[in-house]
Motif scaffolding. Structure first.
Motif, PDB file in Angstrom:
ATOM      1  N   ASP A 132      -4.265  -6.924  -3.657  1.00 56.61           N
ATOM      2  CA  ASP A 132      -4.661  -6.873  -2.428  1.00 56.61           C
ATOM      3  C   ASP A 132      -5.653  -8.247  -2.088  1.00 56.61           C
ATOM      4  OD1 ASP A 132      -5.054  -5.666   0.193  1.00 56.61           O
ATOM      5  OD2 ASP A 132      -6.979  -5.677  -0.122  1.00 56.61           O
ATOM      6  N   ASN A 136       0.744   4.098  -2.865  1.00 55.73           N
ATOM      7  CA  ASN A 136       0.671   5.531  -2.322  1.00 55.73           C
ATOM      8  C   ASN A 136       1.604   6.396  -2.671  1.00 55.73           C
ATOM      9  OD1 ASN A 136      -1.881   4.572  -1.155  1.00 55.73           O
ATOM     10  ND2 ASN A 136      -1.113   4.191   0.853  1.00 55.73           N
ATOM     11  N   LYS A 183      -2.623  -1.117  -8.492  1.00 52.11           N
ATOM     12  CA  LYS A 183      -3.378  -1.696  -7.346  1.00 52.11           C
ATOM     13  C   LYS A 183      -4.643  -2.169  -7.526  1.00 52.11           C
ATOM     14  CE  LYS A 183      -4.663  -0.106  -2.578  1.00 52.11           C
ATOM     15  NZ  LYS A 183      -4.681   0.972  -1.669  1.00 52.11           N
ATOM     16  N   ASP A 217       0.792  -1.089  -0.029  1.00 57.25           N
ATOM     17  CA  ASP A 217       0.006   0.046  -0.004  1.00 57.25           C
ATOM     18  C   ASP A 217       0.920   1.202  -0.026  1.00 57.25           C
ATOM     19  OD1 ASP A 217      -2.465  -1.415  -0.016  1.00 57.25           O
ATOM     20  OD2 ASP A 217      -2.762  -1.234   2.193  1.00 57.25           O
TER      21      ASP A 217
END
Length: 478
Positions: free
Chosen positions: A395, A126, A373, A122
């Motif tokens: 994820d 980001n 992502k 993450d």
């Protein structure tokens, strides 16, 4: 006239028999806490009576008893419970090992947590999102580089831990194989000794207890079946002979591997081999598949954009390409072009055609990589093992892997707990039959003591009678 000497013999037999019973009770008490010890008892029988001689039959009514004899000292043991214990014990050994391996895997995965792989990934996505806000900022690019290095470190470390776990399992397999080999030799030696002792007409009770204890220990490591034959225990693992009489099999790691999972299908050794093949190797494959997909997706996208270099230069490999799928996670690293110079990070998809210079303020590529992502991918297992999830995001894939390990661990814990209860129940039943009760032994010792004292008193009485006959009769009037 009946002989007084017969009474002396009867008393002597009573003394010797009760003494043997007292000695056996003392032996039981001394071994009350000895692992594998079975309670022993003296089997008493009435001595064969005699009939007084006569022309056709004795004129004296009845037969004359000759006291008591003990025929043997035997141990109290239930073979059915021994077999049931071995059957439950092998499953306990297997599930205990599987539970231990899965709990170690959970610690390696370390999810959910603030320091696990999901959090590191993450942070990486980001960082690209932040870069899209300032595509020409070198500090932001440095953050992208550091977050990428954190990703590679996390995957490298997880892969190394998995390799270490594999090494630990292999070491444990070697230890278990050595343990089995040693136990088989001891059982074969005891077979030989028991055969010798019992060939002389004695009961090798304590030696049999030692042999049964070894079988109990062996049953937790490998699935064994035991059949008693004239020359001792015949021990098998599936269709393979492990001990025949006084001859043990030379048990090796290669033999165990070859027997898995047909003849070797339960016990700690099976659990180790299964854990390595199904759990550790399986998770390695999932991890390598995820890394391979990340590297391909990021590199393919990164090569579409332009770096900060002028004239306009296409972005190269962001991560070093995967050349060995089986070590993808272990060898994952950021390309040296990126680590050497953050200006080689591509963030723009636009070039000024007039000057052939990159439009540094363009953030389309940075956004595109950040959006990886949310993209769904078909994760390639490279034919090693079935991948847990296809057509999902990174994820979702990682969540599926973590969930699978969690479910497997929970099931292993439940099975191990249930097997422990079953083993304890069977062992409690065995102890109720074979175990030593100190209260019972104390009561028996008092009983045998009184019988011994009574027999001794009887002997004294007969001795006094003989003294009267020998020293006093025929001297009246002298």
């Amino acid at each position: 006239m009946r002989s007084t000497f017969g009474g002396i013999e009867i008393s002597k037999r009573g003394i010797l028999t009760q003494q043997a019973a007292l000695t056996t009770s003392g032996h039981n008490v001394a071994n009350a806490n000895t692992p594998g010890f079975s309670r022993q008892v003296v089997k008493m029988v009435a001595a064969e009576p005699i009939e007084y001689p006569g022309l056709q039959r004795s004129t004296i009514p009845g037969q004359m008893g000759q006291g008591v004899l003990f025929t043997e000292v035997s141990r109290i043991r239930e073979t059915f419970l021994d077999k049931q214990f071995a059957n439950e014990n092998k499953s306990l050994g297997e599930w205990t090992v599987r539970q231990d391996t899965l709990e170690k895997l959970e610690a390696i995965v370390n999810e959910p947590s603030d320091t696990g792989l999901r959090q590191v990934l993450d942070n990486f996505w980001n960082a690209w999102q932040e870069l899209s806000k300032q595509p020409d900022n070198l500090e932001t690019r440095a953050v992208v580089k550091e977050s990428a290095l954190a990703v590679t470190d996390a995957f490298n470390h997880a892969a190394k831990q998995l390799n270490d776990l594999t090494s630990d399992i292999n070491d444990n397999i070697s230890v278990k194989v050595t343990q089995v080999n040693s136990t088989l030799k001891q059982i074969a030696n005891l077979n030989s000794e028991i055969y010798r002792v019992e060939g002389l007409g004695n009961n090798a009770n304590d030696l049999r207890d030692q042999r049964d204890l070894l079988i109990d220990q062996l049953s937790k490591v490998v699935n064994v079946t035991v059949q008693e034959e004239p020359n001792g225990y015949h021990v098998r693992m599936g269709n393979q002979d492990l001990v025949v009489g006084d001859t043990p099999t030379d048990f090796t790691t290669d033999m165990a591997t070859a027997a898995y999972p047909t003849d070797l299908n339960s016990g700690e050794l099976y659990g180790l081999l299964y854990s390595n093949a199904a759990y550790v190797t399986g998770y390695k494959n999932q991890l390598n598949s995820m890394v391979s997909t990340i590297v391909t997706a990021v590199n393919d996208t990164h090569k579409q954009g332009y770096t900060l270099q002028n004239p306009a230069t296409k972005g190269g490999e962001f991560f070093s390409p995967v050349t060995d799928f089986s070590n993808a996670a272990l060898t994952m690293k950021v390309s040296s072009n990126i680590t050497d110079n953050v200006e080689n990070i591509a963030a723009s998809l636009r070039v000024d055609p007039a000057t052939n210079k990159v439009i540094k303020g363009n953030n389309e590529l940075a956004l595109k990589i950040a959006n990886i992502k949310n993209e769904k991918y078909n994760f390639d297992g490279s034919g090693v093992q079935k991948i847990i999830l296809n057509g999902g995001t990174f994820d979702e894939f990682l969540r599926a892997v973590v969930s699978e390990i969690g479910v497997q661990t929970q099931e292993a814990q439940r099975q191990a707990s249930n097997q422990k209860i079953l083993v304890d129940q069977v062992d409690a039943r065995r102890q109720s039959v074979s175990g030593v009760s100190l209260d019972e032994e104390m009561a028996d010792m008092i009983k045998y003591q009184h019988a011994y004292n009574a027999a001794a008193r009887s002997l004294t009485t007969f001795d006094e009678m003989l003294d009267k006959v020998i020293n006093s009769m025929g001297v009246v009037g002298r």
